[in-house]
Motif scaffolding. Structure first.
Motif, mmCIF file in Angstrom:
data_model
loop_
_atom_site.group_PDB
_atom_site.id
_atom_site.type_symbol
_atom_site.label_atom_id
_atom_site.label_comp_id
_atom_site.label_asym_id
_atom_site.label_seq_id
_atom_site.Cartn_x
_atom_site.Cartn_y
_atom_site.Cartn_z
ATOM 1 N N TRP A 223 -44.883 39.714 29.542
ATOM 2 C CA TRP A 223 -44.753 38.269 29.450
ATOM 3 C C TRP A 223 -45.958 37.592 28.811
ATOM 4 C CZ3 TRP A 223 -39.939 38.065 29.840
ATOM 5 C CH2 TRP A 223 -39.237 38.802 30.779
ATOM 6 N N SER A 224 -47.159 38.086 29.047
ATOM 7 C CA SER A 224 -48.356 37.436 28.490
ATOM 8 C C SER A 224 -48.341 37.490 26.963
ATOM 9 C CB SER A 224 -49.626 38.093 29.032
ATOM 10 O OG SER A 224 -49.640 39.485 28.722
ATOM 11 N N ASP A 225 -48.017 38.660 26.398
ATOM 12 C CA ASP A 225 -47.969 38.784 24.934
ATOM 13 C C ASP A 225 -46.795 37.993 24.362
ATOM 14 O OD1 ASP A 225 -50.198 40.355 24.877
ATOM 15 O OD2 ASP A 225 -49.136 42.258 24.726
ATOM 16 N N ALA A 226 -45.666 38.010 25.071
ATOM 17 C CA ALA A 226 -44.501 37.243 24.613
ATOM 18 C C ALA A 226 -44.848 35.759 24.533
ATOM 19 C CB ALA A 226 -43.323 37.464 25.552
ATOM 20 N N LEU A 227 -45.545 35.269 25.554
ATOM 21 C CA LEU A 227 -45.905 33.852 25.578
ATOM 22 C C LEU A 227 -46.904 33.517 24.478
ATOM 23 C CD1 LEU A 227 -45.417 31.207 27.016
ATOM 24 C CD2 LEU A 227 -47.254 31.797 28.627
ATOM 25 N N MET A 228 -47.835 34.427 24.203
ATOM 26 C CA MET A 228 -48.825 34.193 23.150
ATOM 27 C C MET A 228 -48.143 34.021 21.793
ATOM 28 S SD MET A 228 -51.976 36.653 21.894
ATOM 29 C CE MET A 228 -50.857 37.971 21.362
ATOM 30 N N TYR A 229 -47.214 34.931 21.469
ATOM 31 C CA TYR A 229 -46.541 34.858 20.169
ATOM 32 C C TYR A 229 -45.602 33.643 20.089
ATOM 33 C CZ TYR A 229 -48.312 39.199 18.215
ATOM 34 O OH TYR A 229 -49.132 40.169 17.683
ATOM 35 N N GLU A 230 -44.929 33.313 21.207
ATOM 36 C CA GLU A 230 -44.020 32.167 21.151
ATOM 37 C C GLU A 230 -44.796 30.862 21.088
ATOM 38 O OE1 GLU A 230 -40.329 31.050 20.274
ATOM 39 O OE2 GLU A 230 -41.115 33.060 20.513
ATOM 40 N N ASP A 231 -45.986 30.828 21.709
ATOM 41 C CA ASP A 231 -46.852 29.650 21.562
ATOM 42 C C ASP A 231 -47.225 29.449 20.088
ATOM 43 O OD1 ASP A 231 -46.794 29.064 24.234
ATOM 44 O OD2 ASP A 231 -48.764 29.930 24.692
ATOM 45 N N ARG A 232 -47.526 30.543 19.396
ATOM 46 C CA ARG A 232 -47.837 30.456 17.961
ATOM 47 C C ARG A 232 -46.634 29.922 17.177
ATOM 48 N NH1 ARG A 232 -50.676 36.388 16.934
ATOM 49 N NH2 ARG A 232 -52.535 36.064 18.219
ATOM 50 N N THR A 233 -45.445 30.405 17.549
ATOM 51 C CA THR A 233 -44.222 29.936 16.884
ATOM 52 C C THR A 233 -44.080 28.435 17.019
ATOM 53 O OG1 THR A 233 -43.126 32.034 17.411
ATOM 54 C CG2 THR A 233 -41.720 30.201 16.775
ATOM 55 N N VAL A 234 -44.242 27.934 18.239
ATOM 56 C CA VAL A 234 -44.063 26.505 18.495
ATOM 57 C C VAL A 234 -45.113 25.685 17.753
ATOM 58 C CG1 VAL A 234 -44.144 24.725 20.292
ATOM 59 C CG2 VAL A 234 -42.895 26.849 20.705
ATOM 60 N N VAL A 235 -46.362 26.163 17.734
ATOM 61 C CA VAL A 235 -47.427 25.446 17.024
ATOM 62 C C VAL A 235 -47.098 25.332 15.540
ATOM 63 C CG1 VAL A 235 -49.823 25.597 16.249
ATOM 64 C CG2 VAL A 235 -49.279 25.958 18.650
ATOM 65 N N LEU A 236 -46.661 26.442 14.931
ATOM 66 C CA LEU A 236 -46.315 26.421 13.505
ATOM 67 C C LEU A 236 -45.173 25.443 13.232
ATOM 68 C CD1 LEU A 236 -46.509 30.237 12.660
ATOM 69 C CD2 LEU A 236 -47.895 28.441 11.617
ATOM 70 N N LEU A 237 -44.173 25.431 14.100
ATOM 71 C CA LEU A 237 -43.025 24.549 13.887
ATOM 72 C C LEU A 237 -43.380 23.089 14.130
ATOM 73 C CD1 LEU A 237 -40.256 26.721 15.578
ATOM 74 C CD2 LEU A 237 -40.572 26.342 13.131
ATOM 75 N N LYS A 238 -44.209 22.836 15.154
ATOM 76 C CA LYS A 238 -44.585 21.443 15.454
ATOM 77 C C LYS A 238 -45.530 20.873 14.400
ATOM 78 C CE LYS A 238 -43.807 21.127 20.433
ATOM 79 N NZ LYS A 238 -44.423 20.927 21.754
ATOM 80 N N ASP A 239 -46.300 21.748 13.740
ATOM 81 C CA ASP A 239 -47.184 21.277 12.667
ATOM 82 C C ASP A 239 -46.393 20.798 11.455
ATOM 83 O OD1 ASP A 239 -49.477 21.633 14.050
ATOM 84 O OD2 ASP A 239 -50.052 23.522 13.115
ATOM 85 N N GLY A 240 -45.092 21.193 11.416
ATOM 86 C CA GLY A 240 -44.221 20.720 10.332
ATOM 87 C C GLY A 240 -44.542 21.318 8.979
ATOM 88 N N LEU A 241 -45.210 22.479 8.982
ATOM 89 C CA LEU A 241 -45.542 23.122 7.709
ATOM 90 C C LEU A 241 -44.296 23.799 7.164
ATOM 91 C CD1 LEU A 241 -48.927 24.687 8.831
ATOM 92 C CD2 LEU A 241 -48.616 22.703 7.365
#
Length: 426
Positions: A223-241
């Motif tokens: 779960w810790s690694d899953a959350l780390m990668y999904e946090d990155r996903t959300v950051v990239l999407l929220k940045d609107g790049l």
């Protein structure tokens, strides 16, 4: 025959409006272009207008009109002996069949389109057709045909130094390896694809890769690694790049809603229940004012997960409200079996909620909890989601073992967990 300036203006206006998602304006302009093409008695212009209208109707999810326009374009091009037009019309029909989930027909049509496409006209378009063919072969689990199509596309992309195409091929190959349980090899190709997407600045595709890697860790319950990668996903999407200018957009995407849902699920499994609820609520919030929520089933499933997360927190009133929301959206989706499931779980919850209002009993709370969790696990198993089902079953086992007095129930749930584990291992 001289092509009229009016037809050209209508075509340009239709293409621009389509790109801007102004579908009503696009339909108006392209319909006028088709009428003008018929007036000019120009078969080439008629076929081209029909293909653009077909693509527009596909974007609008009007599959009946899309298919009709692509079929007309095919008939006209067949009479002209225009191989490029024939290939594009077949590819359009294939995309309609794919949207209708008729993947075998889509595979056949994409294969015809790629094989007859003139090689000297547009090599990158030919490669794109092979890529689309690979996508559909993947959905049909025809791994050999998918890899053959990928090799043909990769050869063209490398020859023309198209990094975006190469990255998409690496991504698709990684998905095939992942689906076939060759996860170490899949991760290798995901990393290669990610490096290329980062190099060209396609952050949408990079977010999708992080999302899939997160899902791989979910399957392994890390779960810790899953959350780390999904946090990155959300950051990239929220940045609107998005996709940089000059780079063709790929079909490799993940929506913010999908990312928030997986983020919520990981938080839930990791025990961060309040955070899970917040992420689930983001997953059902409209991304913008024009979001119509076409995927009603997905929204309903998020509310069902919210209900179960609230149940874990013993917040029965919130769970009941979320179940009602889930039922409402399953009704919109006309999903009868899921409506029945939710109604059954909600009725069970309401019954226990009334009892809890009268009797403040920890034992009763635990019993209500594990019975509803077990019911949910069985429902997930019936939906062919053994990985999610086993997570609920483990929670039931934990509750029962802590109680220590229901040995028959423990044995029954242990057997259920073993059967689910066998399904997960394949």
């Amino acid at each position: 025959m001289e092509i009229s300036l009016y037809w050209q203006q209508c075509i340009r206006a239709g293409i621009y409006a389509t790109k801007e998602n102004a579908f009503s304006e696009a339909q108006n302009a392209l319909s006028k272009a088709l009428i003008e093409a018929e007036r000019m008695e120009s078969p080439i212009c008629v076929a081209f207008s029909c293909r653009l209208l077909g693509a527009l109707y596909l974007r609008m999810n009007d599959l009946q009109n899309a298919e009709a326009k692509y079929r007309r374009a095919f008939t006209v091009c067949l009479g002209l002996g225009n191989e490029k037009g024939l290939a594009e019309s077949l590819a359009g029909l294939a995309s309609v069949k794919s949207r209708q989930r008729q993947f075998e027909q889509a595979q056949q049509l994409y294969s015809y389109a790629a094989n007859i496409f003139p090689q000297d006209v547009s090599p990158l378009r030919e490669a794109a057709l092979y890529t689309e063919l690979a996508h559909v072969c993947f959905r049909c689990m025809d791994w050999d045909s998918a890899q053959t199509a990928l090799r043909k596309a990769a050869k063209i992309y490398r020859k023309h130094e198209c990094l975006a195409g190469e990255a998409e091929i690496l991504f698709l190959y990684a998905e095939i390896m992942f689906t076939r349980s060759r996860k170490k090899l899949a991760m290798k190709y995901f990393r290669k694809a990610g490096a290329l997407f980062l190099q060209i600045g396609d952050f949408q595709a990079l977010a999708a890769i992080h999302h899939i890697v997160a899902f791989a860790f979910v399957e392994s319950a890390v779960w810790s690694d899953a959350l780390m990668y999904e946090d990155r996903t959300v950051v990239l999407l929220k940045d609107g790049l998005g996709v940089p200018e000059g780079v063709e957009e790929t079909s490799i995407k993940v929506t913010l809603r999908e990312a928030c849902f997986l983020q919520g699920y990981v938080c839930w499994q990791a025990g961060y229940l309040e955070e899970a609820e917040a992420r689930f609520l983001e997953a059902v919030a409209p991304a913008n004012a024009t979001d119509q929520f076409d995927e009603f089933d997905q929204k309903a499933c998020v509310f069902q997960s919210l209900a179960l997360a609230s149940l874990q927190r013993q917040n029965f009133s919130s769970a009941k409200e979320y179940y009602l929301q889930a039922m409402k959206w399953f009704q919109h989706a006309e999903n009868g079996p899921k409506i029945g499931e939710i109604a059954e779980e909600l009725a069970f919850l309401i019954t226990n909620e009334k009892a809890l209002e009268k009797i403040n009993s920890t034992t009763l709370t635990d019993e209500a909890r594990w019975k509803l969790l077990l019911k949910s696990a069985h429902n997930l198993e019936r939906d062919n989601q053994p990985l999610k089902a086993v997570q609920f079953a483990w929670q039931v086992l934990k509750i029962l073992r802590e109680e220590g007095d229901d040995k028959d129930s423990v044995r029954a749930v242990e057997e259920f967990v073993r059967s689910l584990s066998q399904k997960i291992r394949g």
